[in-house]
Scaffold this active site. Structure first.
Site, PDB file in Angstrom:
ATOM      1  N   SER A  90       0.822  -1.205   0.000  1.00  0.00           N
ATOM      2  CA  SER A  90       0.000   0.000   0.000  1.00  0.00           C
ATOM      3  C   SER A  90       0.857   1.256   0.000  1.00  0.00           C
ATOM      4  O   SER A  90       0.530   2.255  -0.650  1.00  0.00           O
ATOM      5  CB  SER A  90      -0.937  -0.009   1.210  1.00  0.00           C
ATOM      6  OG  SER A  90      -1.821  -1.099   1.133  1.00  0.00           O
ATOM      7  N   ARG A 142      -1.282   0.909  14.339  1.00  0.00           N
ATOM      8  CA  ARG A 142      -1.297   2.271  13.797  1.00  0.00           C
ATOM      9  C   ARG A 142      -2.670   2.928  13.979  1.00  0.00           C
ATOM     10  O   ARG A 142      -2.943   3.979  13.411  1.00  0.00           O
ATOM     11  CB  ARG A 142      -0.930   2.250  12.313  1.00  0.00           C
ATOM     12  CG  ARG A 142      -1.932   1.541  11.425  1.00  0.00           C
ATOM     13  CD  ARG A 142      -1.483   1.550   9.980  1.00  0.00           C
ATOM     14  NE  ARG A 142      -2.409   0.787   9.144  1.00  0.00           N
ATOM     15  CZ  ARG A 142      -2.149   0.390   7.904  1.00  0.00           C
ATOM     16  NH1 ARG A 142      -0.987   0.687   7.360  1.00  0.00           N
ATOM     17  NH2 ARG A 142      -3.037  -0.298   7.208  1.00  0.00           N
ATOM     18  N   ARG A 201       9.265   1.124   6.682  1.00  0.00           N
ATOM     19  CA  ARG A 201       7.945   1.718   6.456  1.00  0.00           C
ATOM     20  C   ARG A 201       7.496   2.380   7.751  1.00  0.00           C
ATOM     21  O   ARG A 201       7.518   1.757   8.808  1.00  0.00           O
ATOM     22  CB  ARG A 201       6.948   0.658   6.002  1.00  0.00           C
ATOM     23  CG  ARG A 201       5.543   1.191   5.862  1.00  0.00           C
ATOM     24  CD  ARG A 201       4.658   0.230   5.118  1.00  0.00           C
ATOM     25  NE  ARG A 201       3.259   0.426   5.439  1.00  0.00           N
ATOM     26  CZ  ARG A 201       2.257  -0.205   4.850  1.00  0.00           C
ATOM     27  NH1 ARG A 201       2.523  -1.091   3.910  1.00  0.00           N
ATOM     28  NH2 ARG A 201       1.010   0.011   5.208  1.00  0.00           N
ATOM     29  N   ASP A 232       4.511   4.074   8.835  1.00  0.00           N
ATOM     30  CA  ASP A 232       3.198   4.261   9.450  1.00  0.00           C
ATOM     31  C   ASP A 232       2.981   3.351  10.657  1.00  0.00           C
ATOM     32  O   ASP A 232       2.261   3.702  11.595  1.00  0.00           O
ATOM     33  CB  ASP A 232       2.071   4.070   8.426  1.00  0.00           C
ATOM     34  CG  ASP A 232       2.086   2.700   7.761  1.00  0.00           C
ATOM     35  OD1 ASP A 232       3.175   2.132   7.603  1.00  0.00           O
ATOM     36  OD2 ASP A 232       0.999   2.210   7.389  1.00  0.00           O
ATOM     37  N   ARG A 233       3.609   2.191  10.671  1.00  0.00           N
ATOM     38  CA  ARG A 233       3.439   1.255  11.793  1.00  0.00           C
ATOM     39  C   ARG A 233       4.609   1.311  12.786  1.00  0.00           C
ATOM     40  O   ARG A 233       4.765   0.421  13.611  1.00  0.00           O
ATOM     41  CB  ARG A 233       3.248  -0.172  11.275  1.00  0.00           C
ATOM     42  CG  ARG A 233       1.896  -0.397  10.597  1.00  0.00           C
ATOM     43  CD  ARG A 233       1.659  -1.874  10.314  1.00  0.00           C
ATOM     44  NE  ARG A 233       0.381  -2.114   9.676  1.00  0.00           N
ATOM     45  CZ  ARG A 233      -0.774  -2.306  10.320  1.00  0.00           C
ATOM     46  NH1 ARG A 233      -0.781  -2.267  11.644  1.00  0.00           N
ATOM     47  NH2 ARG A 233      -1.889  -2.537   9.659  1.00  0.00           N
ATOM     48  N   ASP A 249      -7.960  -5.264   0.570  1.00  0.00           N
ATOM     49  CA  ASP A 249      -6.678  -5.511   1.230  1.00  0.00           C
ATOM     50  C   ASP A 249      -6.871  -6.068   2.636  1.00  0.00           C
ATOM     51  O   ASP A 249      -6.238  -7.054   3.016  1.00  0.00           O
ATOM     52  CB  ASP A 249      -5.861  -4.222   1.289  1.00  0.00           C
ATOM     53  CG  ASP A 249      -4.421  -4.479   1.720  1.00  0.00           C
ATOM     54  OD1 ASP A 249      -3.802  -5.406   1.179  1.00  0.00           O
ATOM     55  OD2 ASP A 249      -3.924  -3.751   2.589  1.00  0.00           O
ATOM     56  N   ASP A 255      -3.684  -0.442  -5.852  1.00  0.00           N
ATOM     57  CA  ASP A 255      -2.293  -0.169  -5.506  1.00  0.00           C
ATOM     58  C   ASP A 255      -1.414  -1.411  -5.574  1.00  0.00           C
ATOM     59  O   ASP A 255      -0.204  -1.329  -5.735  1.00  0.00           O
ATOM     60  CB  ASP A 255      -2.203   0.455  -4.108  1.00  0.00           C
ATOM     61  CG  ASP A 255      -2.923  -0.382  -3.055  1.00  0.00           C
ATOM     62  OD1 ASP A 255      -3.699  -1.294  -3.406  1.00  0.00           O
ATOM     63  OD2 ASP A 255      -2.713  -0.114  -1.856  1.00  0.00           O
ATOM     64  N   HIS A 292       0.323  -9.812   0.177  1.00  0.00           N
ATOM     65  CA  HIS A 292       0.269  -9.126  -1.102  1.00  0.00           C
ATOM     66  C   HIS A 292       0.788 -10.032  -2.211  1.00  0.00           C
ATOM     67  O   HIS A 292       1.529 -10.997  -1.956  1.00  0.00           O
ATOM     68  CB  HIS A 292       1.093  -7.849  -1.056  1.00  0.00           C
ATOM     69  CG  HIS A 292       0.561  -6.842  -0.077  1.00  0.00           C
ATOM     70  ND1 HIS A 292       1.275  -5.714   0.299  1.00  0.00           N
ATOM     71  CD2 HIS A 292      -0.607  -6.777   0.604  1.00  0.00           C
ATOM     72  CE1 HIS A 292       0.559  -5.008   1.154  1.00  0.00           C
ATOM     73  NE2 HIS A 292      -0.583  -5.635   1.363  1.00  0.00           N
TER      74      HIS A 292
END
Length: 552
Positions: A95, A224, A295, A297-298, A435, A476, A488
């Site tokens: 994502s 998150r 990454r 965001d988390r 997702d 995405d 994914h």
């Protein structure tokens, strides 16, 4: 003939491309006063295969789009993985990566590639943030802690990066090193933690260190959704040394606790309770910490709790805060932290929302909170911005009840409101359902999700057609089309352009889609701009997918 070319990957009969013999093509005249971009998160394309809910779901409206039953639709699969989106070849997209490319309108090299290249050219070992942290540990005679999602899912982290840090610490004579593993089972196969731990323990042993010191499921340290209770479980393990279980060896306790399905008293990898292993030490004053997840965001909630005195998490009330800690973020988690960053953010401008904002289209941006960062931070070139003439809508995700509808009805109704809004001329909306349900790995839920989204899309596109609003539908990355593992995929995703009023041009082949084999999701933004009346596409963006050979 309803459509001039459809890729066989969706199992439809191919017809000859009408434009194969034509001369140079032009972009379509900008004829739409209002345009909608729908991102179906995790919605890949695959014909057949094990546990593919598309084979069971009815989806009459989606099928009408790919068959161009209404005469106003163009469709083809496009790429969303590997080198097409700035990742190593054939690696599944994510994502973060997907929205970064969707918003940029060109291929953006991703953090994974940047860090991998630093390892290859050996600049990784002279990285200032890493060196300073290790010097801090040596000068204070303290401990170096490496926190990581121990996974080769490559969405959040890489075991190679962790192993390289272990080797670097050994070469710099760091005497005491502890690895704290967060287990995945979400972006990689369930049960693979055993292999990741074994490989890491071998590197630790070869470098003269003790084995992995603790582990916990990723849902706790990598929440998150502002669920501070979950973050508190991880914090108490890492800082206070509190755990539900203690064991000498990872393999023994993992076998006791782990399940591949729902069994009472057992856990999937991502849900594992905190476990302390032999040689464990908590994070203490004067220590060094490197969070190897790239990454961001988390990573924020746990980083907030450990490093930010202003953090308001309830579990921190009356707790003594750590002093003189050298905490390194692998990438920039948040500029307000003022922490050392090993690999600064690769920011870029001239993204779709910025262009729409600056050219006074007053865009609306919407997603449920699960994907809020993706339609803002990642979509906007990894910048923490809110554009002045843009409106944002983020209905709260319900993480306790993961059902097929999720917040899609709320987003659908929001789109209906936007269609009636006279001021805004453009909207970008993310539907998280494919997702999130894909990660849940429940096949029946997957089928219900696709059927539900089909009804949602019908309501939206049918109304858009009535109002002469152009709609582009894409994704995405892949996920829900292959529910064998809940992660994914590297499958292509749809590019669908619904262009009311273009029926005779599409029917005659005067308007068509570029059939380039390397066409990817980073051509969605320029396609969007090339349809919108008066919009100017930045030079840095790729060209539009939608072409004409003489439309008048």
């Amino acid at each position: 003939m309803k459509i001039n070319s459809i890729n066989s990957v969706v199992g439809l009969n191919q017809t000859n491309n009408r434009h194969e013999y034509l001369p140079a093509f032009k972009t379509v005249p900008k004829q739409f006063n209002k345009e909608l971009l729908i991102i179906l998160d995790g919605y890949g394309i695959k014909k057949g295969g094990a546990k593919n809910p598309f084979d069971v779901a009815r989806m009459p409206f989606y099928k009408s789009l790919i068959h161009n039953s209404y005469g106003d639709t163009l469709f083809r699969p496009i790429e969303a993985s590997g080198s097409f989106v700035g990742l190593p070849a054939k690696l599944a997209g994510s994502s973060e990566v997907g929205h970064n490319n969707l918003g940029a309108g060109r291929m953006i090299p991703q953090d994974l590639m940047v860090i991998d290249n630093a390892i290859k050219d050996r600049t990784f070992h002279v990285n200032k943030a890493f060196k300073d942290c290790m010097d801090h540990v040596r000068n204070n005679n303290s401990t170096l802690h490496l926190m990581t999602l121990l996974s080769d899912g490559y969405v959040h982290s890489s075991t190679e990066h962790l192993h390289e840090l272990i080797k670097m610490a050994s070469s710099r004579c760091i005497p005491d090193l502890k690895v704290h593993a967060f287990l995945d089972g979400r972006d990689c196969l369930e049960g693979t933690a055993v292999d990741f731990v074994a490989r890491t323990n071998k590197v630790l042993e070869d470098c003269g260190y003790e084995k992995i010191a603790s582990f916990i499921g990723m849902k706790y340290p990598m929440d998150r959704s502002r669920n501070w209770e979950k973050t508190g479980v991880a914090y108490n393990l890492l800082v206070n040394g509190k755990a539900d279980y203690q064991a000498e060896k990872f393999e023994d306790i993992f076998e006791k606790l782990h399940t591949f399905k729902n069994e009472p008293g057992k856990f999937l990898e991502k849900d594992m309770p905190p476990v302390i292993l032999s040689g464990f030490k908590p994070i203490q004053d004067n220590d060094g910490v490197i969070f190897t997840n790239y990454r961001n965001d988390r990573t924020r909630q746990l980083t907030d709790a450990i490093t930010q005195l202003e953090c308001s998490a309830p579990f921190l009330n009356e707790q003594r805060r750590l002093q003189n800690l050298n905490f390194v973020c692998m990438t920039e988690y948040d500029p307000s932290y003022h922490l050392p960053v090993a690999f600064p953010a690769q920011v870029h401008s001239n993204t779709l929302t910025q262009v729409l904002n600056d050219q006074k289209y007053n865009p609306w941006i919407a997603a449920e909170t699960e994907k809020q960062a993706h339609v803002t931070f990642f979509f906007d070139g990894k910048k923490h911005v809110r554009f002045s003439d843009t409106s944002y809508f983020f209905p709260s995700s319900d993480h306790q009840k993961l059902h097929p509808a999720m917040e899609a009805p709320t987003l659908r109704d929001l789109i209906m409101s936007w269609m009636d809004n006279k001021k805004s001329k453009a909207m970008v909306v993310n539907f998280a359902n494919p997702d999130m349900i894909g990660h849940d790995n429940n096949f029946q839920k997957g089928v219900k999700t696709l059927n539900f989204l089909d009804r949602v899309l019908f309501r939206i596109v049918d109304t858009a057609r009535e109002n002469k609003i152009a709609t582009i539908i894409t994704a995405d990355h892949g996920n829900i089309e292959d529910m064998t593992h809940g992660g994914h995929t590297s499958n292509p995703v749809p590019f669908i352009a619904v262009l009311p009023g273009f029926e005779r041009f599409i029917q005659s082949g005067k308007v068509f889609l570029d059939d380039a084999k390397d066409a990817a999701i980073n051509r969605v933004a320029p396609s969007f701009l090339d349809l919108l009346k008066g919009a100017e596409k930045p030079d840095v963006m790729y060209d539009s997918m939608i072409k004409t050979n003489g439309m008048k």
